[in-house]
Structure formats: C-alpha cells, structure tokens
Design an enzyme around this catalytic site. Sequence first.
Site, short mmCIF file in Angstrom:
data_model
loop_
_atom_site.label_atom_id
_atom_site.label_comp_id
_atom_site.label_asym_id
_atom_site.label_seq_id
_atom_site.Cartn_x
_atom_site.Cartn_y
_atom_site.Cartn_z
N HIS A 199 2.86 21.86 3.70
CA HIS A 199 2.44 20.98 2.59
C HIS A 199 1.76 21.79 1.51
CE1 HIS A 199 0.33 17.59 0.58
NE2 HIS A 199 1.34 16.89 1.02
N PHE A 200 2.31 22.42 0.68
CA PHE A 200 3.72 22.66 0.44
C PHE A 200 3.95 24.16 0.53
CE2 PHE A 200 2.55 18.90 -2.06
CZ PHE A 200 3.42 17.96 -1.51
#
Length: 149
Positions: free
Chosen positions: A51-52
Amino acid sequence: MTQSLNKKEIIDLLPHREPMLLIDELTNIKRLHSATAIVYVKKDSFFVQGHFPGQPVMPGVLIVEAFGQAAAALTASGIDKKEYENKLVFLMGVDKARFRNPVIPDCKLELNIEAIRSHGRVWKYKGEAFVEGKKMADAQWSATIVDRK
C-alpha cells in the site's frame, strides 16, 4: 493527574496483538477524558509493502483503527479492572472521518483523542492525527464494551 502507558502496559489492557496492535505508547492521559497515542509508522510496517509499492502510505482505515485502539486503552486504563476483565471494545461507527495528508513511513504519528461522552457501555470519541504538527486526519467514532465469549 496525567500518566503514560508503554507498549507492554497497552498489551496488558488490549486484546490486540502484532501485527494489528498499532499504538506504541499512550501519553498525556487524563483519566477517562483524553490522551495522546503514539504510532511509529515504519518502513517495515505490515501494510507498507502492498500500500502502495514504491510510494507507501498508511491506509486511512488503519489510522481509524489506531484511533479506536487509543480510545480503548484510554477507557480501559481509567475504569475499574473488574469492569474491564473479560470484555472487548468493539467499534460501532465512524463519523466525519477526514484524511487531509498522507501518512508516510518513518514518522511518528500522534493521535490526540478525547472522550466526548459515555452512556452505559457506549462511548463516543473524537480525535486528530498529526505528524510533526501537521494535521493528517481527524474523526469521530463510537464504541461499546461487550462481554468476551
């Protein structure tokens, strides 16, 4: 009277365990009123890898979870241990959550929380999240204390 709780003391109060125990300290505790939770957001935090990739951000839902854990620790530390033994705190609702700036790893996230009111086993809270004095998020939420099964 103010006090602080370290990670071990938080573990003694909450049922959360790694990797879902997000708060590292609870400071500036004003019994059943307010506190500041500290979350050390690290490059190796469990959510960072996905993420991410290449641009890690702490998910907003985990900021809300950290708010809830801080509120549970504040409440548990302030009530009679007999009232809290064999109980769990469940999140009931989240209102007015706003995510103002991304929380990037390798920071100290400070969550200033306040108990707004309680009615029996239902509590209402509000909080603001900061990194280096900059507001990252804020929310209001409610929770209830239930019997552990």
